[in-house]
Structures are given as C-alpha cells and as structure tokens.
Write a protein that holds these residues in place. Structure first.
Motif, PDB file in Angstrom:
ATOM      1  N   LEU A 283       0.834  -1.204   0.000  1.00  0.00           N
ATOM      2  CA  LEU A 283       0.000   0.000   0.000  1.00  0.00           C
ATOM      3  C   LEU A 283       0.870   1.257   0.000  1.00  0.00           C
ATOM      4  CD1 LEU A 283      -2.740   1.504   0.370  1.00  0.00           C
ATOM      5  CD2 LEU A 283      -2.406   1.203   2.838  1.00  0.00           C
ATOM      6  N   VAL A 284       1.826   1.309   0.934  1.00  0.00           N
ATOM      7  CA  VAL A 284       2.697   2.479   1.060  1.00  0.00           C
ATOM      8  C   VAL A 284       3.547   2.650  -0.199  1.00  0.00           C
ATOM      9  CG1 VAL A 284       4.643   3.449   2.354  1.00  0.00           C
ATOM     10  CG2 VAL A 284       2.743   2.382   3.570  1.00  0.00           C
ATOM     11  N   TYR A 285       4.064   1.534  -0.705  1.00  0.00           N
ATOM     12  CA  TYR A 285       4.930   1.619  -1.884  1.00  0.00           C
ATOM     13  C   TYR A 285       4.156   2.102  -3.103  1.00  0.00           C
ATOM     14  CZ  TYR A 285       8.090   0.255  -5.642  1.00  0.00           C
ATOM     15  OH  TYR A 285       8.886   0.269  -6.754  1.00  0.00           O
ATOM     16  N   THR A 286       2.932   1.621  -3.298  1.00  0.00           N
ATOM     17  CA  THR A 286       2.123   2.044  -4.441  1.00  0.00           C
ATOM     18  C   THR A 286       1.820   3.534  -4.370  1.00  0.00           C
ATOM     19  OG1 THR A 286       1.118  -0.157  -4.589  1.00  0.00           O
ATOM     20  CG2 THR A 286      -0.022   1.662  -5.688  1.00  0.00           C
ATOM     21  N   ILE A 287       1.459   4.001  -3.171  1.00  0.00           N
ATOM     22  CA  ILE A 287       1.195   5.443  -3.007  1.00  0.00           C
ATOM     23  C   ILE A 287       2.457   6.245  -3.304  1.00  0.00           C
ATOM     24  CG2 ILE A 287       0.636   7.222  -1.312  1.00  0.00           C
ATOM     25  CD1 ILE A 287      -1.211   5.188   0.038  1.00  0.00           C
ATOM     26  N   PHE A 288       3.597   5.761  -2.818  1.00  0.00           N
ATOM     27  CA  PHE A 288       4.852   6.487  -3.024  1.00  0.00           C
ATOM     28  C   PHE A 288       5.225   6.540  -4.504  1.00  0.00           C
ATOM     29  CE2 PHE A 288       9.532   6.583  -3.281  1.00  0.00           C
ATOM     30  CZ  PHE A 288       9.752   7.814  -2.662  1.00  0.00           C
ATOM     31  N   VAL A 289       5.094   5.428  -5.215  1.00  0.00           N
ATOM     32  CA  VAL A 289       5.434   5.413  -6.639  1.00  0.00           C
ATOM     33  C   VAL A 289       4.492   6.328  -7.418  1.00  0.00           C
ATOM     34  CG1 VAL A 289       5.504   3.973  -8.706  1.00  0.00           C
ATOM     35  CG2 VAL A 289       6.527   3.156  -6.590  1.00  0.00           C
ATOM     36  N   CYS A 290       3.209   6.339  -7.063  1.00  0.00           N
ATOM     37  CA  CYS A 290       2.273   7.246  -7.742  1.00  0.00           C
ATOM     38  C   CYS A 290       2.662   8.703  -7.482  1.00  0.00           C
ATOM     39  CB  CYS A 290       0.842   6.983  -7.255  1.00  0.00           C
ATOM     40  SG  CYS A 290       0.156   5.397  -7.796  1.00  0.00           S
ATOM     41  N   TRP A 291       3.011   9.008  -6.237  1.00  0.00           N
ATOM     42  CA  TRP A 291       3.459  10.370  -5.914  1.00  0.00           C
ATOM     43  C   TRP A 291       4.726  10.707  -6.675  1.00  0.00           C
ATOM     44  CZ3 TRP A 291       8.082  11.779  -3.496  1.00  0.00           C
ATOM     45  CH2 TRP A 291       8.181  13.126  -3.132  1.00  0.00           C
TER      46      TRP A 291
END
Length: 438
Positions: A283-291
């Motif tokens: 979850l955190v990694y997906t949000i970070f990559v999108c950001w």
C-alpha cells in the motif's frame, strides 16, 4: 623502472591523502580480516556447496531461486579452488536439494578442513571487496569535508561488518551494482545504469523496488520510462522462458511460490473487515510510486533520496533477517552526513540492530563462532536464553523492534527532506542533468 615510476606516482599524491580517511580504511580492513576466518554461517557454506556441484557436474544452470548470485559464486569458487588443496570432499552434495540442504555431518566435515581459515577468507573476499568499493563510491557522493563521516558510517558500521565479514552474505555485491548504476546514470549512460541496476534486481529482491524510481529520475521523456519498463520486463520474461526450457523450473513461479521474501512483503497488514487484509508495504509503496511519478523528479540527488526512503521502508516494515538490514544504509549515508544529527541516527540504528540480534539466539550470534571449535561454543551462553531469564521476550523484543523500525523510517524520511529541492526539480544538479540530456 616500473617500480620507480609507481613510487614517484605515490609520492606525488602522498600529500593529498587524508590521514583520517586512511585510518578509517585501515581499521575497517583489519576488523574484517580478523573476523572473517573466525566466523561462519551455513548460508555461506550452502551457496559455495552449490557452486562446487555446478563446477563438478557442469550443471551451472540448475539453481533458479538466486541464479545470478549463484553463477557469480560458481565462477569465484572455480578461481579459488587451486588455493584450497584437498577440498573436494568438504562440500555438501545435498545443498541444492530443496527442503534438504546441507546436513550437519557436511558442515562438520567442512569445519574440520585443515585450511578452514584460508577457505573462509577466500569465500568472503568478494563481499569484503564489495564493501570497500561501496565505501569508496559513497565517499564520492559527498563533498570532501564530509567524506570521513560518510566512509565511516559505511565502512565501520557494525551492520555492514556483520553482514559480509561475520555472517558472510553477498548483499554488498548487489549494493555495489546499485551504486555503479548511479555512477553510469550520472555520467550520461543511463541505459547502462539501468542494465546494472536490473542485474542487481535479478540477484536480490531489494533493488526491484528502486527500478521504477530510476526510470523516472533518469528519463529523457516519459516515452523512455515506458520503453525501459517494457525492456526490463521483457528481458526477465526471456530469461524465465529460457530457464524453464533448460531446467523445467520457472524462476518467477519459484520466487512467488517458495521465496520467503515475497511473503515478508505482505506480513504486516491492516484488517479490512471480512475482506482480505490490506498489506501495509504494498500500500505504502504504491502510493509512493504514484506520488513519485506525478512529481516526476529528475537527477541523481532525487533518485538517491527516493531509493533511500524506499529501501529504509522495506527494511522497517517487513520481517527481516539481520543480514538484510544492510540495504537501509548505502543510499541514505550521503544524506546522514549533511548535519550533525545524521551520524547520531546511524549510531542509534546500529545499536538497536545489535540489541535486536539476540532475538535470533545463537544462530545469529554466538553460534557464528563455530570455527573456534565446538568446545568454545558450548561455553558461550545463548543470548536469547540469557535475556529471557532477565526480561520476558514479549517485552524487550517488540520495544527494540519498534524503535529500530522508527529510526530506520526516520532515516529514510530525512533523505527525502534533505533532497526536497531535488524532488521539486530546482537544484543545480537537476538542471545540469536536464541540460546534459538535452
């Protein structure tokens, strides 16, 4: 004449040597060569036993779980075997058999080898060399005034020394590959840098998570990001199909079905009612990559910061073995030395790491001193049992683990904060990168 020329060359640059740096390098080297022949873990023995099997049978492509790393060990063992006379019988014939591995009698036979100290040093030598190369590259990432601290935070760090010189893990080699990938990108050869970074990702699962950040940070255009991603994915599919045809095993399916690291990534999860729990790290990694993609940062400093934060988060938010903590350091160190609190954080992380080691008992502590003899080992207490007699594990283990995760996450966050101008694309480094690309 040649010897005289080398001497004159050294004399010319002698005045430029930093005595403090020389002391740091010599101290780290002495510590490593003192510990390497006195410590042993069965993982080291198993990877070289598989290498001996590959050399003796010619089945170099039979191991698909960590094929790239295994091939490197195969080649290195082939080079050092002439220096290990009479060693044909000390390797395990079952080390490559899934679910069986090296047997206790195999390990006992290895430990009884008359040239055990030489064997251990030679087996760990690639890791020690990788430590040195990584330390040198990290030192080049900072201004000369901060170079001593940067080199010391890597080269003298107990986490790094434990991983390569004591435990005997090959992660430093792939750390170096990631750092070399940065050097290629910094010099304008971003496709070569991507290839080197992808090689590291094929060997260890940690660099897999920095490849998307690399593609964005060193892009010429968004089209190259998609081309790079397609190239990396397509190449992996080709390798997978070739190995499937040659060995009957798919590395991808082996990793997804049997590799414990994949399960580690989803171990920490948030309850979601009757639905499947939501794993925190994906979850955190997906949000970070999108950001990251939406901000589109470019340049070396931005990539280092994003990759440092990513690797720190993976180490902090997943179950880990002690030897994997090394991945939280290499890209974060240049940011830790930018002010006086950074080395304090690094010292706190190392101290919490050492406090966490007893959680693994003798397997990761006193049991590593088997080369000294079983009689010596039997006189040493198991630190896990010793601590349990003083304080319940249910109390100290969560406290130490939580504190370690907090410090490691903070180190990653500091990297992002320190490079915030790079992430906004306003630094001279980024502008120079853009001009070079144009």
């Amino acid at each position: 004449m040649m010897r005289s020329g080398i001497w004159n060359h050294l004399r010319r640059y002698h005045g430029q040597l930093d005595p403090g740096l020389v002391t740091i390098w010599v101290l780290g080297l002495v510590v490593r060569f003192a510990l390497a022949p006195l410590s042993f873990h069965s993982d080291l023995y198993q990877v070289y036993s598989r290498a001996h099997l590959a050399i003796s049978t010619g089945a170099w492509w039979s191991w698909s779980s960590q094929l790239v790393a295994q091939l490197l060990h195969d080649a290195w063992l082939a080079l050092i075997l002439p220096l290990l006379p009479g060693s044909a019988s000390i390797w395990s014939p079952t080390a490559a058999v899934a679910g069986i591995g090296a047997q206790p009698e195999d390990i006992a036979r290895f430990l009884a080898y008359p040239l055990l100290g030489r064997a251990l040093v030679l087996m760990k030598l690639p890791y020690l060399l990788a430590d040195a190369i990584a330390g040198w590259l990290i030192g080049q990432h900072v201004v000369p005034a901060r170079r001593r601290w940067a080199v010391a935070l890597w080269w003298l760090n107990p986490i790094v020394i434990y991983t390569s010189a004591v435990f005997g893990r090959h992660d430093s080699i792939w750390v170096v590959a990631v750092l070399i990938g940065i050097e290629f990108a910094r010099r304008g050869a971003r496709w070569t840098g991507l290839a080197v970074t992808s090689l590291a990702a094929a060997a260890r699962f940690f660099p897999v998570f920095v490849v998307p950040l690399y593609l964005v940070a060193f892009r010429r255009s968004w089209r190259t990001v998609f081309l790079g991603a397609a190239g990396v994915g397509g190449l992996w599919m080709v390798v997978d199909l070739v190995l499937l045809q040659r060995t009957g095993q798919s590395p991808t399916l082996t990793l997804l079905g049997e590799y414990p690291h994949v399960r580690y990534l989803i171990a920490l999860a948030l309850p979601a009612g009757d639905d499947v729990a939501v794993p925190v790290l994906p979850l955190v990694y997906t949000i970070f990559v999108c950001w990251w993609a939406s901000r589109g940062p470019r340049g070396v400093d931005a990539y280092r910061a994003g990759a440092a934060a990513t690797l720190c988060a993976i180490v902090a938010l997943t179950p880990f073995h002690p030897q994997y903590v090394i991945w939280s350091l290499p890209l974060a160190v240049p940011f830790l030395v930018r002010d006086r609190t950074g080395p304090v954080l690094a010292a706190a992380q190392a101290a919490l790491f050492l406090a966490w080691l007893p959680r693994w008992g003798a397997a990761a502590t006193t049991g590593l001193l088997l080369p000294l003899g079983r009689d010596v080992i039997e006189t040493l207490p198991d630190p896990q049992l010793l601590l349990a007699a003083l304080l319940p594990g249910s109390v100290w283990q969560p406290f130490v683990r939580g504190a370690f995760a907090g410090v490691t996450l903070w180190i990653g966050w500091r990297a992002l904060v320190a490079a915030r101008r790079s992430l906004q694309g306003t630094t001279e480094d980024d502008r120079e990168f853009v001009r070079m690309e144009a």
